[in-house]
Write a protein that holds these residues in place. Structure first.
Motif, PDB file in Angstrom:
ATOM      1  N   VAL A  91      31.920  42.928  43.240  1.00  0.00           N
ATOM      2  CA  VAL A  91      33.155  42.827  42.459  1.00  0.00           C
ATOM      3  C   VAL A  91      33.284  41.416  41.870  1.00  0.00           C
ATOM      4  CG1 VAL A  91      34.468  44.589  43.695  1.00  0.00           C
ATOM      5  CG2 VAL A  91      34.405  42.263  44.584  1.00  0.00           C
ATOM      6  N   PRO A  92      34.138  41.275  40.826  1.00  0.00           N
ATOM      7  CA  PRO A  92      34.310  39.960  40.200  1.00  0.00           C
ATOM      8  C   PRO A  92      35.388  39.104  40.845  1.00  0.00           C
ATOM      9  CG  PRO A  92      35.448  41.604  38.921  1.00  0.00           C
ATOM     10  CD  PRO A  92      34.798  42.343  40.060  1.00  0.00           C
ATOM     11  N   TYR A  93      35.905  39.530  41.999  1.00  0.00           N
ATOM     12  CA  TYR A  93      36.952  38.736  42.642  1.00  0.00           C
ATOM     13  C   TYR A  93      37.025  39.057  44.125  1.00  0.00           C
ATOM     14  CZ  TYR A  93      41.549  37.102  44.112  1.00  0.00           C
ATOM     15  OH  TYR A  93      42.561  36.486  44.798  1.00  0.00           O
ATOM     16  N   TYR A  94      37.294  38.011  44.914  1.00  0.00           N
ATOM     17  CA  TYR A  94      37.571  38.158  46.341  1.00  0.00           C
ATOM     18  C   TYR A  94      38.733  37.239  46.681  1.00  0.00           C
ATOM     19  CZ  TYR A  94      37.202  37.393  51.341  1.00  0.00           C
ATOM     20  OH  TYR A  94      37.499  37.269  52.673  1.00  0.00           O
ATOM     21  N   TYR A  95      39.770  37.797  47.302  1.00  0.00           N
ATOM     22  CA  TYR A  95      41.001  37.025  47.486  1.00  0.00           C
ATOM     23  C   TYR A  95      40.833  35.829  48.417  1.00  0.00           C
ATOM     24  CZ  TYR A  95      41.783  39.604  51.879  1.00  0.00           C
ATOM     25  OH  TYR A  95      41.668  40.134  53.134  1.00  0.00           O
TER      26      TYR A  95
ATOM     27  N   ARG B  37      31.817  40.402  23.636  1.00  0.00           N
ATOM     28  CA  ARG B  37      33.182  40.257  24.152  1.00  0.00           C
ATOM     29  C   ARG B  37      33.336  40.796  25.574  1.00  0.00           C
ATOM     30  NH1 ARG B  37      32.186  41.722  19.739  1.00  0.00           N
ATOM     31  NH2 ARG B  37      32.330  43.925  20.327  1.00  0.00           N
ATOM     32  N   VAL B  38      32.265  40.656  26.347  1.00  0.00           N
ATOM     33  CA  VAL B  38      32.276  40.965  27.779  1.00  0.00           C
ATOM     34  C   VAL B  38      32.352  39.650  28.538  1.00  0.00           C
ATOM     35  CG1 VAL B  38      31.001  41.966  29.704  1.00  0.00           C
ATOM     36  CG2 VAL B  38      30.952  43.077  27.461  1.00  0.00           C
ATOM     37  N   ALA B  39      33.241  39.567  29.516  1.00  0.00           N
ATOM     38  CA  ALA B  39      33.409  38.335  30.266  1.00  0.00           C
ATOM     39  C   ALA B  39      32.165  38.020  31.095  1.00  0.00           C
ATOM     40  CB  ALA B  39      34.623  38.445  31.182  1.00  0.00           C
ATOM     41  N   VAL B  40      31.699  36.804  30.963  1.00  0.00           N
ATOM     42  CA  VAL B  40      30.625  36.281  31.806  1.00  0.00           C
ATOM     43  C   VAL B  40      31.306  35.439  32.874  1.00  0.00           C
ATOM     44  CG1 VAL B  40      28.539  34.883  31.890  1.00  0.00           C
ATOM     45  CG2 VAL B  40      29.024  36.275  29.861  1.00  0.00           C
ATOM     46  N   LYS B  41      31.198  35.870  34.123  1.00  0.00           N
ATOM     47  CA  LYS B  41      31.989  35.254  35.189  1.00  0.00           C
ATOM     48  C   LYS B  41      31.292  35.454  36.521  1.00  0.00           C
ATOM     49  CE  LYS B  41      35.768  37.649  36.126  1.00  0.00           C
ATOM     50  NZ  LYS B  41      36.965  38.494  36.021  1.00  0.00           N
ATOM     51  N   PRO B  42      31.690  34.713  37.541  1.00  0.00           N
ATOM     52  CA  PRO B  42      31.080  34.898  38.869  1.00  0.00           C
ATOM     53  C   PRO B  42      31.413  36.265  39.444  1.00  0.00           C
ATOM     54  CG  PRO B  42      32.262  32.803  38.728  1.00  0.00           C
ATOM     55  CD  PRO B  42      32.648  33.590  37.519  1.00  0.00           C
ATOM     56  N   SER B  43      30.524  36.773  40.275  1.00  0.00           N
ATOM     57  CA  SER B  43      30.799  37.999  41.024  1.00  0.00           C
ATOM     58  C   SER B  43      30.461  37.750  42.486  1.00  0.00           C
ATOM     59  CB  SER B  43      29.989  39.182  40.484  1.00  0.00           C
ATOM     60  OG  SER B  43      28.603  38.922  40.591  1.00  0.00           O
ATOM     61  N   VAL B  44      30.882  38.665  43.347  1.00  0.00           N
ATOM     62  CA  VAL B  44      30.693  38.461  44.779  1.00  0.00           C
ATOM     63  C   VAL B  44      30.405  39.807  45.439  1.00  0.00           C
ATOM     64  CG1 VAL B  44      33.170  38.667  45.226  1.00  0.00           C
ATOM     65  CG2 VAL B  44      31.726  37.485  46.876  1.00  0.00           C
ATOM     66  N   ILE B  45      29.533  39.796  46.427  1.00  0.00           N
ATOM     67  CA  ILE B  45      29.289  40.976  47.247  1.00  0.00           C
ATOM     68  C   ILE B  45      30.313  40.991  48.374  1.00  0.00           C
ATOM     69  CG2 ILE B  45      27.655  42.133  48.794  1.00  0.00           C
ATOM     70  CD1 ILE B  45      25.403  40.836  47.155  1.00  0.00           C
ATOM     71  N   ILE B  46      31.021  42.100  48.499  1.00  0.00           N
ATOM     72  CA  ILE B  46      32.003  42.230  49.567  1.00  0.00           C
ATOM     73  C   ILE B  46      31.644  43.426  50.442  1.00  0.00           C
ATOM     74  CG2 ILE B  46      33.855  41.144  48.262  1.00  0.00           C
ATOM     75  CD1 ILE B  46      35.000  43.934  47.727  1.00  0.00           C
ATOM     76  N   LYS B  47      32.178  43.421  51.654  1.00  0.00           N
ATOM     77  CA  LYS B  47      31.957  44.543  52.556  1.00  0.00           C
ATOM     78  C   LYS B  47      33.221  44.777  53.375  1.00  0.00           C
ATOM     79  CE  LYS B  47      30.021  41.915  56.454  1.00  0.00           C
ATOM     80  NZ  LYS B  47      28.851  41.744  57.346  1.00  0.00           N
ATOM     81  N   VAL B  48      33.324  45.968  53.940  1.00  0.00           N
ATOM     82  CA  VAL B  48      34.439  46.268  54.837  1.00  0.00           C
ATOM     83  C   VAL B  48      34.005  45.918  56.252  1.00  0.00           C
ATOM     84  CG1 VAL B  48      36.030  48.006  55.712  1.00  0.00           C
ATOM     85  CG2 VAL B  48      35.195  48.147  53.359  1.00  0.00           C
TER      86      VAL B  48
END
Length: 382
Positions: free
Chosen positions: A276-280, A363-374
């Motif tokens: 995902v592109p965000y982790y709180y 016009r696609v955002a180039v941004k950091p992403s992160v691997i998350i897990k439950v």
């Protein structure tokens, strides 16, 4: 993410007179929201609306844009394509918004592109992830990487950290086009990391019994299972996987990532991975400041990636509006819509919540992403 079938392109585009009645004056700067508040997609849309409202509150509390107040015009598409198109027509034709945020699904987005092209008004989706979504339409933006970027990242990570995995079973929703895309990517890309594809099992979202679906997927005892589905169905599949004895990793897609997934699946969700592109929990100055104010605004302690992406989308539009020196004068609507669009397209190194955001030529955002897990009942950064 969330791409519905494209047959909805032919749906009639009659004007709708439903939705919120705006209290805006002629000089107010109006942004349209196309976010599901009811129906299956409301699990994403209601929190995304809160994020948009918070971004607008911030700018208005600071004096507005060039002295003008910003207002929101909301259309609840009820998770239905016809309702979405009617609402989009109302926002651009009747409400005369300067920009649009939404919709949630890639299929809805593609269906709306001819309308925003006709009116020369930008539309940015915080959530859509279908490949080539914005190609050929200068009015089309998105603040989210494509699934064909996300899935390879996740596969390579799992391969490097779990070298004993050699086979995969894939389960996906054959009703929702976004999930078909995610399932298809797992199907086509698994061999690239040396995994044998043992089975591909399809189902239709909303069914009551997943026992047969899961039994087929587990028949040959795969080392890992990929599940491409929206949160509620993915949760029910996860529960059935665990009930039938599967204890391994579950690979998801962006459509899986919601707190509802964990709420419904319970302990069965543990061990689910997604990109995902965000982790709180990100420790950036921008995210720290955002969480401090947003948690107070919403009285919630955990934030989904999609409301964070909505907040970023709103902040970038507000910045573009300021750069364009918009006035809200109805006589200048066409020119001001074009100027906001051009300024947003030229955005480079905007301070997003996880790091800088720039828009590429499509016009696609180039941004950091992160691997998350439950883990232990919550999404955490891996």
């Amino acid at each position: 993410m969330f791409k519905h079938a494209l047959q909805y392109l032919g749906v009639a585009m009659a004007l709708s007179f439903s939705g919120l009645t705006s209290n805006a004056t002629a000089a107010d700067l109006k942004i349209g929201l196309l976010l599901s508040q009811t129906g299956p997609l409301a699990t994403y849309g209601t929190s995304m609306k809160s994020a948009a409202e918070y971004a607008v509150k911030q700018v208005n509390d600071a004096g507005g844009i060039n002295g003008n107040k910003v207002t929101l015009a909301l259309e609840d598409d009820a998770s239905k394509p016809t309702t979405f198109l009617n609402g989009l027509n109302r926002l651009v034709g009747q409400e005369k918004v300067l920009a649009l945020v939404g919709p949630i699904t890639s299929g809805f987005f593609l269906a709306g592109v001819p309308i925003v092209k006709e009116h020369n008004v930008l539309m940015i989706s915080p959530t859509a992830t279908a490949p080539n979504l914005t190609k050929g339409a200068v009015e089309a933006f998105r603040n989210n990487p494509s699934e064909d970027v996300n899935i390879p990242v996740l596969l390579k990570y799992i391969k490097s950290t779990q070298p004993d995995i050699s086979s995969i079973a894939i389960i996906y929703d054959n009703k929702e086009s976004a999930d078909k895309i995610i399932g298809g990517l797992y199907e086509s890309l698994a061999p690239s990391v040396g995994w044998k594809q043992q089975s591909v099992t399809k189902f239709l979202s909303g069914q009551l019994n997943y026992s047969d679906v899961v039994s087929k997927a587990l028949r040959d005892k795969p080392d890992v299972v990929a599940v491409a589905s929206h949160a509620e169905d993915a949760a029910n599949v996860a529960r059935e996987l665990r009930r039938q004895g599967y204890s391994g990793i579950i690979l998801g897609g962006t459509s899986t990532v919601s707190h509802d997934y964990i709420k419904i699946a319970g302990d069965a969700a543990n061990g689910t991975y997604a990109v995902v592109p965000y982790y709180y929990g990100a420790q950036t100055p921008q995210n720290t400041e955002f969480l401090k104010g947003y948690k107070k605004f919403t009285e919630r302690t955990t934030i989904d990636p999609w409301e964070a992406s909505t907040y970023e989308s709103m902040k970038m539009i507000l910045h573009a509006m300021k750069q364009a020196q918009v006035t809200g004068d109805p006589a200048k609507l066409k020119a001001e819509r074009a100027s906001v669009r051009e300024n947003l397209a030229s955005t480079r190194d905007f301070p997003g919540l996880m790091g800088d955001i720039s828009f590429n030529d499509e016009r696609v955002a180039v941004k950091p992403s992160v691997i998350i897990k439950v883990h232990d009942g919550e999404w955490i950064a891996n």
